[in-house]
Write a protein that holds these residues in place. Structure first.
Motif, short mmCIF file in Angstrom:
data_model
loop_
_atom_site.label_atom_id
_atom_site.label_comp_id
_atom_site.label_asym_id
_atom_site.label_seq_id
_atom_site.Cartn_x
_atom_site.Cartn_y
_atom_site.Cartn_z
N ILE A 1 0.91 -1.25 -0.11
CA ILE A 1 0.03 -0.04 0.08
C ILE A 1 0.82 1.41 0.25
O ILE A 1 1.80 1.29 0.69
N GLY A 2 0.43 2.35 -0.79
CA GLY A 2 1.28 3.52 -0.84
C GLY A 2 0.64 4.61 -1.52
O GLY A 2 -0.34 4.33 -2.15
N ASP A 3 1.33 5.88 -1.50
CA ASP A 3 0.44 7.10 -2.01
C ASP A 3 0.87 7.02 -3.40
O ASP A 3 0.40 7.75 -4.11
N SER A 4 1.95 6.29 -3.88
CA SER A 4 1.99 6.34 -5.56
C SER A 4 2.35 4.79 -5.73
O SER A 4 2.54 3.88 -4.80
N THR A 5 2.42 4.42 -7.09
CA THR A 5 2.82 3.07 -7.44
C THR A 5 4.17 2.76 -7.10
O THR A 5 4.96 1.75 -6.77
N GLY A 6 5.17 3.89 -7.12
CA GLY A 6 6.55 3.68 -6.68
C GLY A 6 6.70 3.31 -5.36
O GLY A 6 7.62 2.73 -5.03
N GLU A 7 5.95 3.87 -4.36
CA GLU A 7 5.92 3.39 -2.96
C GLU A 7 5.66 1.76 -2.94
O GLU A 7 6.32 1.32 -2.09
N CYS A 8 4.73 1.44 -3.74
CA CYS A 8 4.14 0.09 -3.66
C CYS A 8 5.28 -0.94 -4.14
O CYS A 8 5.68 -1.88 -3.37
N VAL A 9 6.09 -0.14 -5.14
CA VAL A 9 7.14 -1.06 -5.76
C VAL A 9 8.26 -1.02 -4.83
O VAL A 9 8.96 -2.20 -4.45
N ARG A 10 8.76 -0.15 -3.90
CA ARG A 10 9.68 -0.23 -2.97
C ARG A 10 9.11 -0.97 -2.04
O ARG A 10 10.19 -2.02 -1.44
N GLU A 11 8.08 -1.06 -1.36
CA GLU A 11 7.54 -1.87 -0.56
C GLU A 11 7.61 -3.56 -0.92
O GLU A 11 7.87 -4.45 -0.01
N LEU A 12 7.48 -3.83 -2.13
CA LEU A 12 7.43 -4.96 -2.62
C LEU A 12 8.77 -5.49 -2.80
O LEU A 12 9.00 -6.58 -2.43
N LYS A 13 9.80 -4.69 -3.19
CA LYS A 13 11.02 -5.16 -3.17
C LYS A 13 11.76 -5.42 -1.78
O LYS A 13 12.55 -6.24 -1.73
N ALA A 14 11.05 -4.70 -0.81
CA ALA A 14 11.56 -4.65 0.32
C ALA A 14 11.24 -6.14 1.04
O ALA A 14 12.11 -6.53 1.99
N ARG A 15 10.14 -6.64 0.53
CA ARG A 15 9.78 -7.99 1.00
C ARG A 15 10.12 -8.75 0.02
O ARG A 15 9.67 -10.21 -0.01
N ALA A 16 11.14 -8.61 -0.99
CA ALA A 16 11.66 -9.52 -1.98
C ALA A 16 10.48 -10.24 -2.75
O ALA A 16 10.70 -11.31 -3.19
N ASP B 1 8.69 -9.68 -6.59
CA ASP B 1 8.95 -9.05 -7.77
C ASP B 1 7.84 -8.23 -8.43
O ASP B 1 6.64 -8.66 -8.46
N PRO B 2 8.05 -6.86 -8.19
CA PRO B 2 7.05 -6.05 -8.55
C PRO B 2 6.31 -5.98 -10.16
O PRO B 2 5.25 -5.87 -10.36
N GLN B 3 7.03 -6.77 -11.01
CA GLN B 3 6.46 -7.20 -12.15
C GLN B 3 5.27 -8.22 -12.15
O GLN B 3 4.58 -8.36 -13.10
N ARG B 4 5.21 -8.92 -11.18
CA ARG B 4 4.14 -9.89 -10.91
C ARG B 4 2.89 -9.25 -10.38
O ARG B 4 2.00 -9.97 -10.09
N PHE B 5 2.71 -7.87 -9.95
CA PHE B 5 1.73 -7.37 -9.45
C PHE B 5 1.13 -6.22 -10.38
O PHE B 5 1.69 -5.54 -11.09
N GLU B 6 -0.18 -6.01 -10.25
CA GLU B 6 -1.10 -4.99 -10.67
C GLU B 6 -1.19 -3.73 -9.50
O GLU B 6 -1.42 -4.32 -8.48
N PHE B 7 -1.37 -2.64 -10.12
CA PHE B 7 -1.46 -1.59 -9.07
C PHE B 7 -2.86 -0.85 -9.29
O PHE B 7 -3.17 -0.46 -10.43
N ILE B 8 -3.56 -0.83 -8.35
CA ILE B 8 -5.05 -0.11 -8.52
C ILE B 8 -4.91 0.88 -7.29
O ILE B 8 -4.47 0.72 -6.38
N ARG B 9 -5.77 1.95 -7.70
CA ARG B 9 -6.09 2.78 -6.50
C ARG B 9 -7.39 2.65 -6.02
O ARG B 9 -8.53 2.58 -6.72
N LEU B 10 -7.40 2.74 -4.94
CA LEU B 10 -8.62 2.39 -3.80
C LEU B 10 -9.51 3.64 -4.00
O LEU B 10 -9.14 4.71 -3.84
N THR B 11 -10.92 3.24 -4.13
CA THR B 11 -11.67 4.70 -4.18
C THR B 11 -12.58 4.51 -2.87
O THR B 11 -12.66 3.48 -2.26
#
Length: 74
Positions: free
Chosen positions: A44-59, A61-71
């Motif tokens: 979860i993040g304020d941007s997709t970049g934050e989500c990517v960093r969080e995924l990488k920190a947990r080892a 692969d960000p390429q296996r994920f889609e990013f959606i904005r919660l409404t």
């Protein structure tokens, strides 16, 4: 609030959680015929970049994920 949403389906979030997370981006694993992932929030993040960093920190692969904005829930 974000820590309790990790690992849960966006559809299972309470109204309070949906209001708190409205406007945030979440990472969900992409469906493939080889892997039928549960639709769980993995980052979860304020941007997709934050989500990517969080995924990488947990080892993960960000390429296996889609990013959606919660409404807002309604």
């Amino acid at each position: 609030m974000t820590a309790t949403a990790i690992g849960r389906s966006p559809e299972r979030l309470s109204l309070e959680e949906r209001f708190a997370l409205a406007g945030k981006y979440v990472a969900l694993e992409i469906y493939t015929p080889q892997a039928i992932p549960l639709r769980r929030i993995e980052a979860i993040g304020d941007s997709t970049g934050e989500c990517v960093r969080e995924l990488k920190a947990r080892a993960l692969d960000p390429q296996r994920f889609e990013f959606i904005r919660l409404t807002l829930p309604y």
